[in-house]
Design a protein around this motif. Structure first.
Motif, PDB file in Angstrom:
ATOM      1  N   PHE A   7       1.031  -1.154  -0.300  1.00  0.00           N
ATOM      2  CA  PHE A   7      -0.098   0.285   0.131  1.00  0.00           C
ATOM      3  C   PHE A   7       0.504   1.222  -0.345  1.00  0.00           C
ATOM      4  CE2 PHE A   7      -2.952   2.913   2.451  1.00  0.00           C
ATOM      5  CZ  PHE A   7      -4.217   3.278   1.144  1.00  0.00           C
ATOM      6  N   ALA A   8       2.110   0.726   0.748  1.00  0.00           N
ATOM      7  CA  ALA A   8       2.473   2.245   0.706  1.00  0.00           C
ATOM      8  C   ALA A   8       3.665   2.568  -0.343  1.00  0.00           C
ATOM      9  CB  ALA A   8       3.821   2.242   1.709  1.00  0.00           C
ATOM     10  N   GLY A   9       3.948   1.291  -1.461  1.00  0.00           N
ATOM     11  CA  GLY A   9       3.890   1.666  -2.951  1.00  0.00           C
ATOM     12  C   GLY A   9       3.304   1.872  -3.414  1.00  0.00           C
ATOM     13  N   VAL A  10       1.820   1.894  -3.733  1.00  0.00           N
ATOM     14  CA  VAL A  10       1.043   2.479  -4.403  1.00  0.00           C
ATOM     15  C   VAL A  10       0.645   3.733  -4.486  1.00  0.00           C
ATOM     16  CG1 VAL A  10      -1.164   2.466  -5.092  1.00  0.00           C
ATOM     17  CG2 VAL A  10       0.154  -0.200  -4.673  1.00  0.00           C
ATOM     18  N   ILE A  11       1.179   4.390  -2.636  1.00  0.00           N
ATOM     19  CA  ILE A  11       0.488   5.579  -2.369  1.00  0.00           C
ATOM     20  C   ILE A  11       2.225   6.818  -2.645  1.00  0.00           C
ATOM     21  CG2 ILE A  11       0.946   7.121   0.035  1.00  0.00           C
ATOM     22  CD1 ILE A  11      -0.957   5.522   1.164  1.00  0.00           C
ATOM     23  N   GLN A  12       3.428   5.886  -2.351  1.00  0.00           N
ATOM     24  CA  GLN A  12       4.303   6.202  -3.081  1.00  0.00           C
ATOM     25  C   GLN A  12       4.266   6.748  -4.659  1.00  0.00           C
ATOM     26  OE1 GLN A  12       7.919   4.440  -2.018  1.00  0.00           O
ATOM     27  NE2 GLN A  12       9.407   6.210  -2.683  1.00  0.00           N
ATOM     28  N   GLU A  13       3.553   5.893  -5.072  1.00  0.00           N
ATOM     29  CA  GLU A  13       3.847   5.926  -7.015  1.00  0.00           C
ATOM     30  C   GLU A  13       2.672   7.150  -7.678  1.00  0.00           C
ATOM     31  OE1 GLU A  13       3.397   3.344  -9.158  1.00  0.00           O
ATOM     32  OE2 GLU A  13       4.978   1.638  -8.326  1.00  0.00           O
ATOM     33  N   ASP A  14       1.699   7.135  -6.518  1.00  0.00           N
ATOM     34  CA  ASP A  14       0.798   7.433  -7.060  1.00  0.00           C
ATOM     35  C   ASP A  14       1.346   9.331  -6.780  1.00  0.00           C
ATOM     36  OD1 ASP A  14      -1.209   6.688  -8.552  1.00  0.00           O
ATOM     37  OD2 ASP A  14      -1.777   5.581  -7.023  1.00  0.00           O
ATOM     38  N   LEU A  15       1.454   9.563  -5.950  1.00  0.00           N
ATOM     39  CA  LEU A  15       2.113  10.966  -5.205  1.00  0.00           C
ATOM     40  C   LEU A  15       3.460  11.755  -5.831  1.00  0.00           C
ATOM     41  CD1 LEU A  15       1.323  11.008  -0.734  1.00  0.00           C
ATOM     42  CD2 LEU A  15       0.567  12.156  -2.318  1.00  0.00           C
ATOM     43  N   ALA A  16       3.619  10.374  -5.769  1.00  0.00           N
ATOM     44  CA  ALA A  16       5.206  11.083  -6.789  1.00  0.00           C
ATOM     45  C   ALA A  16       4.412  11.862  -8.206  1.00  0.00           C
ATOM     46  CB  ALA A  16       6.798  10.080  -7.278  1.00  0.00           C
ATOM     47  N   THR A  51      10.346  15.039  -3.895  1.00  0.00           N
ATOM     48  CA  THR A  51      11.213  13.664  -4.676  1.00  0.00           C
ATOM     49  C   THR A  51      10.668  13.519  -3.318  1.00  0.00           C
ATOM     50  OG1 THR A  51      12.996  14.262  -5.413  1.00  0.00           O
ATOM     51  CG2 THR A  51      12.984  12.092  -5.144  1.00  0.00           C
ATOM     52  N   ILE A  52       9.261  11.858  -3.776  1.00  0.00           N
ATOM     53  CA  ILE A  52       9.423  11.311  -2.248  1.00  0.00           C
ATOM     54  C   ILE A  52      10.374   9.648  -1.875  1.00  0.00           C
ATOM     55  CG2 ILE A  52       6.528  10.146  -1.881  1.00  0.00           C
ATOM     56  CD1 ILE A  52       5.020  11.740  -3.678  1.00  0.00           C
ATOM     57  N   THR A  53      10.599  10.801  -0.585  1.00  0.00           N
ATOM     58  CA  THR A  53      11.531   9.339  -0.645  1.00  0.00           C
ATOM     59  C   THR A  53      11.509   7.846   0.174  1.00  0.00           C
ATOM     60  OG1 THR A  53      12.315  10.148   1.496  1.00  0.00           O
ATOM     61  CG2 THR A  53      13.509  10.870  -0.679  1.00  0.00           C
ATOM     62  N   LYS A  54      10.075   8.009   0.645  1.00  0.00           N
ATOM     63  CA  LYS A  54       9.690   6.864   2.144  1.00  0.00           C
ATOM     64  C   LYS A  54       8.245   7.375   1.800  1.00  0.00           C
ATOM     65  CE  LYS A  54      12.478   7.145   5.328  1.00  0.00           C
ATOM     66  NZ  LYS A  54      13.688   6.304   6.282  1.00  0.00           N
ATOM     67  N   VAL A  55       6.999   6.521   2.078  1.00  0.00           N
ATOM     68  CA  VAL A  55       6.335   6.349   2.630  1.00  0.00           C
ATOM     69  C   VAL A  55       5.836   4.978   3.820  1.00  0.00           C
ATOM     70  CG1 VAL A  55       3.951   5.790   2.254  1.00  0.00           C
ATOM     71  CG2 VAL A  55       5.400   7.366   0.335  1.00  0.00           C
ATOM     72  N   ARG A  56       5.364   5.581   4.868  1.00  0.00           N
ATOM     73  CA  ARG A  56       5.307   4.700   6.031  1.00  0.00           C
ATOM     74  C   ARG A  56       3.450   4.533   6.251  1.00  0.00           C
ATOM     75  NH1 ARG A  56       9.392   1.659   5.734  1.00  0.00           N
ATOM     76  NH2 ARG A  56      11.333   2.809   6.328  1.00  0.00           N
ATOM     77  N   LEU A  64      -4.899  12.492  -4.299  1.00  0.00           N
ATOM     78  CA  LEU A  64      -4.696  10.639  -4.408  1.00  0.00           C
ATOM     79  C   LEU A  64      -5.749   9.934  -3.876  1.00  0.00           C
ATOM     80  CD1 LEU A  64      -2.423   8.730  -3.373  1.00  0.00           C
ATOM     81  CD2 LEU A  64      -2.919   9.003  -1.621  1.00  0.00           C
ATOM     82  N   GLY A  65      -7.115  10.547  -3.778  1.00  0.00           N
ATOM     83  CA  GLY A  65      -8.234   9.486  -3.792  1.00  0.00           C
ATOM     84  C   GLY A  65      -8.981   9.634  -4.752  1.00  0.00           C
ATOM     85  N   ALA A  66      -8.175  10.513  -6.027  1.00  0.00           N
ATOM     86  CA  ALA A  66      -9.410   9.975  -7.263  1.00  0.00           C
ATOM     87  C   ALA A  66      -8.611   9.493  -8.145  1.00  0.00           C
ATOM     88  CB  ALA A  66      -8.714  11.652  -7.656  1.00  0.00           C
TER      89      ALA A  66
END
Length: 123
Positions: free
Chosen positions: A9-18, A35-40, A78-80
């Protein structure tokens, strides 16, 4: 320790936020690369802690504050993008990732130590 579900889930958020920052980040921070370096993500997937790094930003702390002021707009975008993949869009918390500064500081310390050792050897 994060579960596989949290990591995915963190990977999905990181990709979409990027993608959001790449396409629309200039409206928040002109002439700055984010740059989004990390998502927890918390175990209930309701909160995402996003670590950001900035390139070409004179004041990274101010840049984080600017992002925080636009966090509801970023969460909406992000929600969209992920609405079909999740039940609840997580709340977003943004933090400055100072890893690069830490690495630079450590490099300078090691360089100074190495330089001092060379001077002792020459004496």
């Amino acid at each position: 320790m994060e579960s596989k579900r949290q990591q995915k889930f963190a990977g999905v958020i990181q990709e979409d936020l990027a993608a959001i920052f790449q396409r629309e980040g200039m409206s928040f921070l002109p002439n700055t690369l984010v740059t989004i370096t990390k998502v927890r993500v918390t175990p209930d997937l309701a909160l995402a802690r996003v670590f950001l790094s900035f390139f070409n930003s004179p004041n990274p702390q101010l840049a984080v504050q600017t992002i925080k002021t636009h966090s509801s707009e970023i969460r909406y975008k992000l929600g969209a993008r992920i609405k079909d993949q999740v039940r609840v869009i997580p709340q977003l918390e943004f933090f400055l990732d100072d890893t690069n500064e830490y690495v630079e500081r450590m490099d300078k310390i090691f360089e100074r130590i190495s330089h001092e050792d060379r001077q002792k050897d020459e004496e």
